[in-house]
Design an enzyme around this catalytic site. Structure first.
Site, PDB file in Angstrom:
ATOM      1  NE  ARG A 119      19.811  23.411  32.137  1.00  0.00           N
ATOM      2  CZ  ARG A 119      19.796  22.098  32.137  1.00  0.00           C
ATOM      3  NH1 ARG A 119      18.912  21.846  31.066  1.00  0.00           N
ATOM      4  NH2 ARG A 119      20.329  21.329  32.968  1.00  0.00           N
ATOM      5  CD  GLN A 124      27.333  24.186  36.388  1.00  0.00           C
ATOM      6  OE1 GLN A 124      28.163  23.809  37.265  1.00  0.00           O
ATOM      7  NE2 GLN A 124      27.292  23.533  35.223  1.00  0.00           N
ATOM      8  CG  ASP A 127      19.660  26.117  37.805  1.00  0.00           C
ATOM      9  OD1 ASP A 127      18.708  26.488  38.042  1.00  0.00           O
ATOM     10  OD2 ASP A 127      20.120  25.327  36.996  1.00  0.00           O
ATOM     11  CB  SER A 130      20.239  22.854  39.365  1.00  0.00           C
ATOM     12  OG  SER A 130      19.878  22.976  37.979  1.00  0.00           O
ATOM     13  CE1 TYR A 224      15.945  23.822  31.698  1.00  0.00           C
ATOM     14  CE2 TYR A 224      16.719  25.305  30.141  1.00  0.00           C
ATOM     15  CZ  TYR A 224      16.363  25.015  31.414  1.00  0.00           C
ATOM     16  OH  TYR A 224      16.653  25.676  32.294  1.00  0.00           O
TER      17      TYR A 224
END
Length: 370
Positions: A119, A124, A127, A130, A224
């Protein structure tokens, strides 16, 4: 460099690990791309679209592939057919099945479990959790609206006023935030909770009320949620129990990586809700946030429906597949050199964080020797 995209074999899986756009991008980088016939059918991507993008349509002969892209862990037959040293990447479901992981390692492939993507900001665009959770959060609200026998927005009519539905989102990650936004767009009165105090600003920015007990912030350094202490669990449960009594719809999204889903809605809480209320449990694949949830079933308990649909993102495969495919393409870009060859940079945080097997052994710190 030969890149292969097989048809997914897991029951109910309609996604595909490539799109015509990513096929074009791979070919532009000098790759040969093969797609198994029918791989895109569930995502409304016909073989002709892949062929037009430059892919070769095959019947599933991938023994010479250098890279194999998948949505789910490959079938044993496909795994056995891959050459040693081939790169396998996708949603390899690394938690809870040591025998399955060992089979991947023993096949000799270099395997990357995309669920383990760090993360960090630069990751990003790679991912998969997500990109898919975003769609799942949206679909959870749409499904709740479908099963709810009343309207979401407040309506003023000559015959009387229809009250707005009250929607409670439990867990304010990517899925939860999208669920909040979607429910708000539909006109509901929305509230949300999370064990991470830092999510309060995000909840309020979307126009929802934040519900938070007086507990220690349970955010990890990676962002998280971590498991609460017994005392904090009791405080949070008491607050939630009082709040859910007046809610029409509850959507639970809480997952802790590598562990069973935490119980957020007890049977007693379900029984306190009004008849006609809806619970959508996005964590049902990992045991569920409600003990009454059942995978791929709608359970009705004392007038309350508990929806446990698996793979909600896959129900929107027309969007989910291109997003997943782009995540994979961005990750593979880290390895594709200017001359079209592949090079694995062991020092790269994204590569190091997702590699689970290499040279016949499990290599990820979380799984080797376990």
């Amino acid at each position: 460099m030969k890149i292969a995209i097989p048809t997914e074999t897991q029951a109910g899986e309609s996604r595909v690990a490539a799109s015509p756009d990513t096929v074009k991008a791979y070919i532009k980088k000098g790759a040969e791309v093969s797609v198994q016939a029918g791989a895109g059918k569930g995502s409304s991507i016909p073989d002709s679209a892949f062929a037009a993008a430059g892919a070769t349509i095959t019947q599933g002969e991938f023994g010479d592939a250098d890279v194999v892209l998948t949505i789910r862990r490959p079938s044993p037959d496909l795994l056995k057919s891959l050459k040693r040293g081939a790169i396998l990447m996708g949603g390899l479901e690394p938690y809870g099945d040591k025998a399955g992981l060992e089979a991947i390692a023993q096949s000799g492939v270099t395997a990357f479990a995309m669920e383990l993507m760090p993360r960090i900001t630069r990751a990003q665009s790679m991912d998969i959790l997500s990109s898919q959770a975003n769609l799942a959060g949206y679909k959870a609200v749409i499904d709740a609206a479908y099963h709810f026998n009343r309207a979401f927005p407040m309506m003023m009519t000559a015959a009387g006023t229809v009250a707005a539905a009250k929607v409670f989102i439990m867990g304010v990650g990517v899925a939860g935030l999208q669920a909040i936004a979607t429910a708000r767009r539909l006109g509901a009165i929305v509230s949300a909770t999370d064990v991470r105090k830092a999510t309060e600003e995000q909840v309020k920015s979307l126009g929802a009320k934040f519900v938070f007990a007086d507990i220690a912030d349970a955010a990890t350094s990676g962002g998280y949620a971590k498991e609460l202490t017994a005392e904090d669990k009791a405080k949070q449960a008491a607050l939630v129990a009082e709040h859910v009594k007046n809610q029409d719809i509850v959507i639970t999204t809480a997952l802790i990586p590598g562990r069973p889903a935490p119980v957020l809605i007890s049977q007693e809480m379900v029984e306190s809700m009004k008849p006609g209320s809806i619970i959508v449990d996005l964590a049902v694949e990992r045991g569920g946030n409600c003990p009454l949830s059942k995978p791929d079933e709608i359970v009705e308990h004392k007038g309350v429906k508990i929806v446990g649909t698996l793979n909600l993102a896959g129900k929107l495969a027309g969007n989910a597949s291109p997003l997943f495919a782009k995540n994979l393409a961005n990750f593979l870009d880290l390895m594709i050199q200017k001359d079209g060859t592949l090079k694995i940079d062991d020092a790269d945080d994204c590569i190091k964080g997702t590699m689970i097997a290499r040279d016949g052994a499990l290599v990820h710190p979380m799984f080797k020797g376990a």
